[in-house]
Design a protein around this motif. Structure first.
Motif, PDB file in Angstrom:
ATOM      1  N   SER A   5       0.813  -1.219   0.000  1.00 39.73           N
ATOM      2  CA  SER A   5       0.000   0.000   0.000  1.00 39.73           C
ATOM      3  C   SER A   5       0.851   1.276   0.000  1.00 39.73           C
ATOM      4  O   SER A   5       0.377   2.330  -0.418  1.00 39.73           O
ATOM      5  CB  SER A   5      -0.941   0.002   1.209  1.00 39.73           C
ATOM      6  N   ASP A   6       2.099   1.181   0.438  1.00 36.44           N
ATOM      7  CA  ASP A   6       2.970   2.351   0.488  1.00 36.44           C
ATOM      8  C   ASP A   6       3.268   2.919  -0.891  1.00 36.44           C
ATOM      9  O   ASP A   6       3.463   4.116  -1.043  1.00 36.44           O
ATOM     10  CB  ASP A   6       4.297   2.025   1.190  1.00 36.44           C
ATOM     11  N   PHE A   7       3.328   2.059  -1.903  1.00 37.12           N
ATOM     12  CA  PHE A   7       3.661   2.574  -3.236  1.00 37.12           C
ATOM     13  C   PHE A   7       2.533   2.380  -4.244  1.00 37.12           C
ATOM     14  O   PHE A   7       2.735   2.524  -5.446  1.00 37.12           O
ATOM     15  CB  PHE A   7       4.988   2.014  -3.765  1.00 37.12           C
ATOM     16  N   GLN A   8       1.310   2.122  -3.765  1.00 31.48           N
ATOM     17  CA  GLN A   8       0.178   1.982  -4.677  1.00 31.48           C
ATOM     18  C   GLN A   8      -0.109   3.273  -5.439  1.00 31.48           C
ATOM     19  O   GLN A   8      -0.495   3.234  -6.597  1.00 31.48           O
ATOM     20  CB  GLN A   8      -1.068   1.520  -3.933  1.00 31.48           C
ATOM     21  N   GLY A   9       0.076   4.417  -4.819  1.00 29.36           N
ATOM     22  CA  GLY A   9      -0.134   5.686  -5.513  1.00 29.36           C
ATOM     23  C   GLY A   9       0.804   5.827  -6.703  1.00 29.36           C
ATOM     24  O   GLY A   9       0.431   6.376  -7.739  1.00 29.36           O
ATOM     25  N   LEU A  10       2.013   5.325  -6.556  1.00 29.09           N
ATOM     26  CA  LEU A  10       2.967   5.376  -7.668  1.00 29.09           C
ATOM     27  C   LEU A  10       2.509   4.496  -8.824  1.00 29.09           C
ATOM     28  O   LEU A  10       2.729   4.827  -9.984  1.00 29.09           O
ATOM     29  CB  LEU A  10       4.361   4.926  -7.202  1.00 29.09           C
ATOM     30  N   GLU A  11       1.874   3.382  -8.507  1.00 26.59           N
ATOM     31  CA  GLU A  11       1.440   2.438  -9.544  1.00 26.59           C
ATOM     32  C   GLU A  11       0.354   3.023 -10.438  1.00 26.59           C
ATOM     33  O   GLU A  11       0.169   2.562 -11.560  1.00 26.59           O
ATOM     34  CB  GLU A  11       0.958   1.132  -8.914  1.00 26.59           C
ATOM     35  N   ARG A  12      -0.354   4.038  -9.965  1.00 27.25           N
ATOM     36  CA  ARG A  12      -1.369   4.684 -10.804  1.00 27.25           C
ATOM     37  C   ARG A  12      -0.740   5.609 -11.836  1.00 27.25           C
ATOM     38  O   ARG A  12      -1.336   5.902 -12.854  1.00 27.25           O
ATOM     39  CB  ARG A  12      -2.361   5.450  -9.940  1.00 27.25           C
ATOM     40  N   ARG A  13       0.472   6.083 -11.562  1.00 30.54           N
ATOM     41  CA  ARG A  13       1.135   7.056 -12.449  1.00 30.54           C
ATOM     42  C   ARG A  13       2.305   6.467 -13.237  1.00 30.54           C
ATOM     43  O   ARG A  13       2.665   7.015 -14.286  1.00 30.54           O
ATOM     44  CB  ARG A  13       1.646   8.231 -11.627  1.00 30.54           C
ATOM     45  N   TYR A  14       2.916   5.404 -12.730  1.00 32.22           N
ATOM     46  CA  TYR A  14       4.134   4.861 -13.341  1.00 32.22           C
ATOM     47  C   TYR A  14       4.065   3.336 -13.358  1.00 32.22           C
ATOM     48  O   TYR A  14       3.341   2.730 -12.564  1.00 32.22           O
ATOM     49  CB  TYR A  14       5.384   5.267 -12.529  1.00 32.22           C
ATOM     50  N   SER A  15       4.892   2.751 -14.213  1.00 31.56           N
ATOM     51  CA  SER A  15       5.080   1.304 -14.148  1.00 31.56           C
ATOM     52  C   SER A  15       6.038   1.034 -12.995  1.00 31.56           C
ATOM     53  O   SER A  15       7.113   1.634 -12.927  1.00 31.56           O
ATOM     54  CB  SER A  15       5.679   0.784 -15.453  1.00 31.56           C
ATOM     55  N   VAL A  16       5.626   0.166 -12.085  1.00 28.99           N
ATOM     56  CA  VAL A  16       6.429  -0.157 -10.909  1.00 28.99           C
ATOM     57  C   VAL A  16       6.819  -1.626 -11.000  1.00 28.99           C
ATOM     58  O   VAL A  16       5.960  -2.499 -11.187  1.00 28.99           O
ATOM     59  CB  VAL A  16       5.641   0.115  -9.605  1.00 28.99           C
ATOM     60  N   TYR A  17       8.113  -1.889 -10.864  1.00 25.14           N
ATOM     61  CA  TYR A  17       8.639  -3.259 -10.934  1.00 25.14           C
ATOM     62  C   TYR A  17       9.324  -3.602  -9.627  1.00 25.14           C
ATOM     63  O   TYR A  17      10.132  -2.818  -9.121  1.00 25.14           O
ATOM     64  CB  TYR A  17       9.636  -3.388 -12.089  1.00 25.14           C
ATOM     65  N   LYS A  18       8.992  -4.756  -9.100  1.00 25.85           N
ATOM     66  CA  LYS A  18       9.671  -5.259  -7.908  1.00 25.85           C
ATOM     67  C   LYS A  18      10.865  -6.067  -8.397  1.00 25.85           C
ATOM     68  O   LYS A  18      10.695  -7.098  -9.059  1.00 25.85           O
ATOM     69  CB  LYS A  18       8.728  -6.123  -7.075  1.00 25.85           C
ATOM     70  N   THR A  19      12.057  -5.572  -8.088  1.00 23.94           N
ATOM     71  CA  THR A  19      13.278  -6.140  -8.647  1.00 23.94           C
ATOM     72  C   THR A  19      14.230  -6.633  -7.567  1.00 23.94           C
ATOM     73  O   THR A  19      14.136  -6.239  -6.407  1.00 23.94           O
ATOM     74  CB  THR A  19      14.024  -5.092  -9.501  1.00 23.94           C
ATOM     75  N   SER A  20      15.146  -7.465  -8.013  1.00 23.58           N
ATOM     76  CA  SER A  20      16.264  -7.888  -7.174  1.00 23.58           C
ATOM     77  C   SER A  20      17.499  -7.934  -8.053  1.00 23.58           C
ATOM     78  O   SER A  20      17.594  -8.769  -8.959  1.00 23.58           O
ATOM     79  CB  SER A  20      16.014  -9.265  -6.564  1.00 23.58           C
ATOM     80  N   ALA A  21      18.427  -7.043  -7.790  1.00 27.56           N
ATOM     81  CA  ALA A  21      19.693  -7.077  -8.517  1.00 27.56           C
ATOM     82  C   ALA A  21      20.444  -8.369  -8.181  1.00 27.56           C
ATOM     83  O   ALA A  21      21.142  -8.926  -9.027  1.00 27.56           O
ATOM     84  CB  ALA A  21      20.543  -5.861  -8.165  1.00 27.56           C
ATOM     85  N   LYS A  22      20.265  -8.860  -6.975  1.00 23.37           N
ATOM     86  CA  LYS A  22      20.976 -10.064  -6.538  1.00 23.37           C
ATOM     87  C   LYS A  22      20.512 -11.306  -7.305  1.00 23.37           C
ATOM     88  O   LYS A  22      21.322 -12.066  -7.819  1.00 23.37           O
ATOM     89  CB  LYS A  22      20.786 -10.269  -5.037  1.00 23.37           C
TER      90      LYS A  22
END
Length: 162
Positions: free
Chosen positions: A128-145
């Motif tokens: 829920s902390d970054f749901q507002g961002l998901e309405r405006r941008y593509s949000v990807y949950k990533t792991s560089a590792k």
């Protein structure tokens, strides 16, 4: 072949350099190396419009844009704003960066990487902390590792750039 400048932006130690190392060279290192100024890499990415040469600018992590850093952003066709899911304060900094980018680079493609998802027990963010961002941008949950979603996210950015 088209060339497009992409800038990686975010607070210090969010994983910008590690994400680029994973994307460009398919490798990961646990050693933390502070980026001083900017480091530039390149990778050719196939898109629906043909191959695009991404010129990837890894900008030093800072909590505020400074005049020197804003000059690095000039000519950017795409921006990756990186959040460290183990440090809540990086989310607010990302919002500040995105507001700045929307104002100064309104036509550029922008994506958000929520990085370090492999550290699930250390998460300091909720969905829920970054749901507002998901309405405006593509949000990807990533792991560089582990490499989770890194290729997919960069390819999506390459497709979104004009």
């Amino acid at each position: 072949m088209l060339q497009r400048k992409v800038c990686l932006i975010g607070s210090f130690a969010v994983g910008k350099t590690s994400l680029l190392q994973r994307f460009v060279y398919s490798r990961f290192s646990d050693k933390y190396l502070t980026t001083v100024g900017v480091k530039i890499d390149r990778k050719i990415v196939p898109t629906s419009r043909g191959s695009v040469s991404l010129i990837l600018w890894d900008l030093a992590g800072e909590d505020e844009f400074q005049s020197l850093q804003t000059s690095y952003l000039r000519g950017g066709a795409g921006f990756v704003v990186v959040i460290d899911c183990t440090r809540n304060e990086t989310l607010q900094q990302a919002r500040t960066h995105l507001d700045y980018l929307d104002e100064e680079h309104p036509t550029a493609a922008k994506v958000v990487f929520v990085n370090k998802i492999d550290l699930e027990s250390s998460w300091d963010l909720e969905q829920s902390d970054f749901q507002g961002l998901e309405r405006r941008y593509s949000v990807y949950k990533t792991s560089a590792k582990t490499g989770v979603s890194v290729e997919e996210a960069f390819h999506a950015l390459a497709e979104a750039m004009k």
